[in-house]
Write an enzyme that holds these catalytic residues in place. Structure first.
Site, PDB file in Angstrom:
ATOM      1  N   SER A  40      21.167  50.958  11.147  1.00  0.00           N
ATOM      2  CA  SER A  40      20.113  50.611  12.095  1.00  0.00           C
ATOM      3  C   SER A  40      19.488  51.855  12.723  1.00  0.00           C
ATOM      4  CB  SER A  40      20.705  49.714  13.201  1.00  0.00           C
ATOM      5  OG  SER A  40      19.748  49.495  14.216  1.00  0.00           O
ATOM      6  N   GLU A  49      34.970  36.001  31.480  1.00  0.00           N
ATOM      7  CA  GLU A  49      34.279  37.058  30.723  1.00  0.00           C
ATOM      8  C   GLU A  49      34.967  38.413  30.780  1.00  0.00           C
ATOM      9  OE1 GLU A  49      33.052  35.564  33.402  1.00  0.00           O
ATOM     10  OE2 GLU A  49      32.394  37.057  34.853  1.00  0.00           O
ATOM     11  N   SER A  96      29.800  33.460  21.407  1.00  0.00           N
ATOM     12  CA  SER A  96      29.019  34.280  20.475  1.00  0.00           C
ATOM     13  C   SER A  96      29.039  33.654  19.078  1.00  0.00           C
ATOM     14  CB  SER A  96      29.591  35.700  20.402  1.00  0.00           C
ATOM     15  OG  SER A  96      29.272  36.415  21.576  1.00  0.00           O
ATOM     16  N   VAL A 151      18.968  36.677  20.601  1.00  0.00           N
ATOM     17  CA  VAL A 151      20.204  36.144  21.199  1.00  0.00           C
ATOM     18  C   VAL A 151      20.660  37.060  22.345  1.00  0.00           C
ATOM     19  CG1 VAL A 151      22.555  35.342  20.725  1.00  0.00           C
ATOM     20  CG2 VAL A 151      20.840  35.227  18.931  1.00  0.00           C
ATOM     21  N   TYR A 210      33.568  31.167  34.043  1.00  0.00           N
ATOM     22  CA  TYR A 210      32.647  32.291  33.861  1.00  0.00           C
ATOM     23  C   TYR A 210      32.009  32.570  35.220  1.00  0.00           C
ATOM     24  CZ  TYR A 210      32.571  31.693  28.728  1.00  0.00           C
ATOM     25  OH  TYR A 210      32.900  31.623  27.397  1.00  0.00           O
ATOM     26  N   ASP A 245      23.453  47.659  11.586  1.00  0.00           N
ATOM     27  CA  ASP A 245      24.300  48.064  12.708  1.00  0.00           C
ATOM     28  C   ASP A 245      24.327  49.594  12.743  1.00  0.00           C
ATOM     29  OD1 ASP A 245      26.709  46.178  14.281  1.00  0.00           O
ATOM     30  OD2 ASP A 245      26.676  48.337  14.588  1.00  0.00           O
ATOM     31  N   HIS A 298      30.373  36.083  35.895  1.00  0.00           N
ATOM     32  CA  HIS A 298      29.332  37.116  35.728  1.00  0.00           C
ATOM     33  C   HIS A 298      28.903  37.678  37.082  1.00  0.00           C
ATOM     34  CE1 HIS A 298      29.048  36.426  31.428  1.00  0.00           C
ATOM     35  NE2 HIS A 298      29.019  35.139  31.665  1.00  0.00           N
ATOM     36  N   ARG A 319      28.730  21.100  29.267  1.00  0.00           N
ATOM     37  CA  ARG A 319      30.094  21.404  28.847  1.00  0.00           C
ATOM     38  C   ARG A 319      31.079  20.979  29.944  1.00  0.00           C
ATOM     39  NH1 ARG A 319      29.337  27.637  27.437  1.00  0.00           N
ATOM     40  NH2 ARG A 319      27.849  27.392  29.125  1.00  0.00           N
ATOM     41  N   ASP A 357      20.338  37.611  27.145  1.00  0.00           N
ATOM     42  CA  ASP A 357      21.128  37.652  28.395  1.00  0.00           C
ATOM     43  C   ASP A 357      21.444  39.082  28.834  1.00  0.00           C
ATOM     44  OD1 ASP A 357      22.813  38.006  26.223  1.00  0.00           O
ATOM     45  OD2 ASP A 357      24.497  36.951  27.122  1.00  0.00           O
ATOM     46  N   VAL A 388      28.063  37.741  17.000  1.00  0.00           N
ATOM     47  CA  VAL A 388      26.853  36.928  16.821  1.00  0.00           C
ATOM     48  C   VAL A 388      26.238  37.219  15.447  1.00  0.00           C
ATOM     49  CG1 VAL A 388      24.467  36.574  17.606  1.00  0.00           C
ATOM     50  CG2 VAL A 388      26.308  36.727  19.289  1.00  0.00           C
ATOM     51  N   LYS A 407      30.753  27.033  34.252  1.00  0.00           N
ATOM     52  CA  LYS A 407      29.751  27.952  34.819  1.00  0.00           C
ATOM     53  C   LYS A 407      30.180  28.465  36.184  1.00  0.00           C
ATOM     54  CE  LYS A 407      26.375  28.889  33.107  1.00  0.00           C
ATOM     55  NZ  LYS A 407      26.129  29.942  32.085  1.00  0.00           N
ATOM     56  N   VAL A 435      16.373  31.748  24.269  1.00  0.00           N
ATOM     57  CA  VAL A 435      17.148  30.899  25.176  1.00  0.00           C
ATOM     58  C   VAL A 435      18.441  31.626  25.572  1.00  0.00           C
ATOM     59  CG1 VAL A 435      18.347  28.687  25.418  1.00  0.00           C
ATOM     60  CG2 VAL A 435      16.154  28.792  24.223  1.00  0.00           C
ATOM     61  N   ALA A 436      18.653  31.715  26.885  1.00  0.00           N
ATOM     62  CA  ALA A 436      19.768  32.537  27.368  1.00  0.00           C
ATOM     63  C   ALA A 436      21.120  31.823  27.294  1.00  0.00           C
ATOM     64  CB  ALA A 436      19.486  32.977  28.799  1.00  0.00           C
ATOM     65  N   ASN A 437      21.115  30.488  27.234  1.00  0.00           N
ATOM     66  CA  ASN A 437      22.404  29.778  27.124  1.00  0.00           C
ATOM     67  C   ASN A 437      22.384  28.869  25.902  1.00  0.00           C
ATOM     68  OD1 ASN A 437      20.543  27.982  28.200  1.00  0.00           O
ATOM     69  ND2 ASN A 437      22.117  26.766  29.217  1.00  0.00           N
TER      70      ASN A 437
HETATM   71  N1  LIG Z   1      21.783  33.737  24.208  1.00  0.00           N
HETATM   72  C1  LIG Z   1      23.001  33.236  24.213  1.00  0.00           C
HETATM   73  O1  LIG Z   1      23.194  32.063  24.444  1.00  0.00           O
HETATM   74  C2  LIG Z   1      24.162  34.126  23.894  1.00  0.00           C
HETATM   75  C3  LIG Z   1      25.419  33.575  23.584  1.00  0.00           C
HETATM   76  C4  LIG Z   1      26.464  34.429  23.229  1.00  0.00           C
HETATM   77  C5  LIG Z   1      26.242  35.821  23.212  1.00  0.00           C
HETATM   78  N2  LIG Z   1      25.014  36.317  23.560  1.00  0.00           N
HETATM   79  C6  LIG Z   1      24.708  37.760  23.532  1.00  0.00           C
HETATM   80  O2  LIG Z   1      24.568  38.210  22.193  1.00  0.00           O
HETATM   81  C7  LIG Z   1      24.742  39.636  22.168  1.00  0.00           C
HETATM   82  C8  LIG Z   1      25.679  40.040  21.040  1.00  0.00           C
HETATM   83  O3  LIG Z   1      26.989  39.574  21.341  1.00  0.00           O
HETATM   84  P1  LIG Z   1      28.222  39.872  20.368  1.00  0.00           P
HETATM   85  O4  LIG Z   1      29.353  39.045  20.894  1.00  0.00           O
HETATM   86  O5  LIG Z   1      27.831  39.704  18.961  1.00  0.00           O
HETATM   87  O6  LIG Z   1      28.496  41.406  20.668  1.00  0.00           O
HETATM   88  P2  LIG Z   1      29.373  42.411  19.754  1.00  0.00           P
HETATM   89  O7  LIG Z   1      29.797  43.506  20.653  1.00  0.00           O
HETATM   90  O8  LIG Z   1      30.381  41.664  18.972  1.00  0.00           O
HETATM   91  O9  LIG Z   1      28.305  42.978  18.698  1.00  0.00           O
HETATM   92  C9  LIG Z   1      27.256  43.816  19.038  1.00  0.00           C
HETATM   93  C10 LIG Z   1      26.931  44.711  17.845  1.00  0.00           C
HETATM   94  O10 LIG Z   1      25.720  45.411  18.135  1.00  0.00           O
HETATM   95  C11 LIG Z   1      25.822  46.668  17.492  1.00  0.00           C
HETATM   96  N3  LIG Z   1      24.797  47.583  17.965  1.00  0.00           N
HETATM   97  C12 LIG Z   1      24.755  48.322  19.090  1.00  0.00           C
HETATM   98  N4  LIG Z   1      23.621  49.052  19.127  1.00  0.00           N
HETATM   99  C13 LIG Z   1      22.926  48.761  18.004  1.00  0.00           C
HETATM  100  C14 LIG Z   1      21.680  49.188  17.445  1.00  0.00           C
HETATM  101  N5  LIG Z   1      20.921  50.076  18.059  1.00  0.00           N
HETATM  102  N6  LIG Z   1      21.307  48.649  16.264  1.00  0.00           N
HETATM  103  C15 LIG Z   1      22.052  47.744  15.615  1.00  0.00           C
HETATM  104  N7  LIG Z   1      23.249  47.327  16.080  1.00  0.00           N
HETATM  105  C16 LIG Z   1      23.671  47.812  17.251  1.00  0.00           C
HETATM  106  C17 LIG Z   1      27.265  47.100  17.809  1.00  0.00           C
HETATM  107  O11 LIG Z   1      27.702  48.142  16.970  1.00  0.00           O
HETATM  108  C18 LIG Z   1      28.010  45.779  17.570  1.00  0.00           C
HETATM  109  O12 LIG Z   1      28.490  45.667  16.254  1.00  0.00           O
HETATM  110  C19 LIG Z   1      25.244  39.979  23.575  1.00  0.00           C
HETATM  111  O13 LIG Z   1      24.175  40.444  24.366  1.00  0.00           O
HETATM  112  C20 LIG Z   1      25.752  38.673  24.106  1.00  0.00           C
HETATM  113  O14 LIG Z   1      25.759  38.633  25.527  1.00  0.00           O
HETATM  114  C21 LIG Z   1      23.991  35.495  23.907  1.00  0.00           C
END
Ligand SMILES: NC(=O)c1ccc[n+]([C@@H]2O[C@H](COP(=O)([O-])OP(=O)(O)OC[C@H]3O[C@@H](n4cnc5c(N)ncnc54)[C@H](O)[C@@H]3O)[C@@H](O)[C@H]2O)c1
Length: 374
Positions: free
Chosen positions: A220, A118, A134, A267, A94, A198, A96, A15, A270, A179, A75, A298-300
């Site tokens: 959930s 962030e 996300s 997802v 970013y 959720d 972190h 990027r 991270d 996500v 980054k 995959v973390a990114n």
């Molecule tokens: N791997 C990657 O490349 C990558 C990229 C972007 C984001 N992420 C990660 O993805 C994750 C989600 O990000 P987001 O932006 O969607 O967050 P978000 O805050 O928009 O959504 C998270 C959701 O999880 C729900 N939640 C919490 N506890 C729960 C449970 N026990 N059961 C079910 N749902 C529950 C919350 O109510 C919320 O609606 C984060 O950890 C973020 O860091 C990873």
């Protein structure tokens, strides 16, 4: 303001922090923009496009840092970049910080002003510079899931959308935030039978309202998750508890209740992952198998689609970049609380509480620095 765009040097980061369109906006506002040669190559933008938009192309990363008042990156700086950062230079990227004491101390030592994407935060507590990534990861999770469900990739051999006369795959999405919502929408669009879970009832009400008819919402809890897993083909982990490790919603013992070739995409890796058997993987080697179940962690994820990710990120960052460039970081942060929340380290002081707490270091309120002469 003199703004510099270095080429990202972190492994596999394609990027870039500004597109030629962004350069044009900065130029229109009277700023100088230096772009390191080939900085945009990985995202599909050539030096020529940057020059035509008004940037001056510099041959080395050293020159970009030396000549710029503000550095915009993607980054966090890595070891080779630490010595390039100068006292009072503004670095917008970013960071972190809470996950790296080494980086925190290096940036304190540099004397720079570190504005972190962030932690830029809106009044409703949303994080506008995290949302685009996300969105990308959510949409991509379904694309990857569909691929790994194919037999030669180790999956069950089921087509996500099915065909007339054959049922589609069942997709379960844990977490209905950014996500999760984007994952559910993509899976539904491909014709899958989708369940999204959720713990936030208001969020479930919203999703039930806006999602297509092939998406069902579910509360959930462990009972419901155990009931659903044996029949689902693709499970996407997308939960987040802000500031905490992700809870293990899929435990190791649950794997034996899934059919061989089921695909898990975590997802939330991270944040430690919401699948107990999740361990971080890379784009070079994205999957592994535990008890016959395919894991993708995959973390990114957005790094694999740098064209889309660069545009999505810069659409969100540019308005903030322009404010900082037009007013200087102090006035921009005084005028806009969203940007103020982005300040993490200023001239050796940690001004973001969470970072100070993470390493037991002193916290100095950012306001102390806003009226100082720099
Ligand atoms: N791997 C990657 O490349 C990558 C990229 C972007 C984001 N992420 C990660 O993805 C994750 C989600 O990000 P987001 O932006 O969607 O967050 P978000 O805050 O928009 O959504 C998270 C959701 O999880 C729900 N939640 C919490 N506890 C729960 C449970 N026990 N059961 C079910 N749902 C529950 C919350 O109510 C919320 O609606 C984060 O950890 C973020 O860091 C990873």
């Amino acid at each position: 303001m003199i703004t510099g765009i270095p080429k990202e040097i972190k492994n596999n980061e394609n990027r870039v922090a500004l597109t030629p369109a962004g350069v044009q906006e900065l130029k229109k506002n009277g700023h100088t923009v230096y772009v390191q040669t080939r900085a945009g190559e990985g995202s599909g933008f050539s030096d020529k496009q940057y020059s035509l938009a008004g940037a001056e192309i510099l041959p080395t990363i050293e020159e970009v840092y030396l000549r710029s008042e503000m550095i915009i990156k993607v980054k966090e700086p890595i070891l080779q970049e630490y010595p390039l950062i100068q006292p009072n230079q503004l670095v917008f990227t970013y960071f972190h910080f809470a996950s790296s004491e080494e980086l925190t101390k290096a940036m304190m030592k540099s004397g720079a002003v570190c504005l972190a994407y962030e932690t830029v935060e809106k009044e409703d507590r949303s994080l506008p510079l995290l949302i685009p990534m996300s969105e990308v990861a959510g949409r991509m999770s379904v694309q990857e899931g569909a691929k790994y469900l194919e037999k030669p990739m180790g999956g069950r051999g089921i087509l996500l959308g099915g065909v007339p006369g054959v049922r589609p795959a069942k997709v379960m999405v844990l977490g209905g935030g950014i996500v999760g919502m984007h994952a559910a929408r993509m899976a539904a669009g491909m014709g899958a039978d989708v369940t999204i879970l959720d713990v936030n009832l208001n969020r479930l009400r919203y999703l039930a309202e806006v999602m297509p008819p092939n998406v069902n919402t579910f509360y959930s809890n462990e009972y419901n998750i155990r009931e659903l897993i044996p029949s689902h083909d693709l499970i996407i982990g997308a939960v987040l508890i802000p500031g905490a490790r992700a809870p293990h919603l899929i435990t190791r013992d649950m794997l034996k209740h899934m059919r061989p070739g089921t695909v898990l995409i975590d997802v939330a890796v991270d944040q430690g992952g919401c699948i107990e058997t999740c361990k971080p993987t890379t784009h070079e080697d994205p999957v592994y198998v535990v008890d016959g179940i395919v894991h993708y962690c995959v973390a990114n994820m957005p790094g694999a689609v740098p064209y889309t990710s660069t545009l999505a990120l810069t659409n969100a960052t540019l308005p903030y970049v322009l404010q900082v460039a037009n007013k200087g970081w102090q006035k921009a942060c005084m005028d806009n609380k969203e940007l103020l929340a982005g300040l993490n380290i200023v001239q050796g002081d940690i001004v973001y509480k969470g970072v100070a707490e993470a390493f037991n270091l002193p916290h100095i309120p950012a306001e102390v620095h806003l009226n100082k002469q720099v």
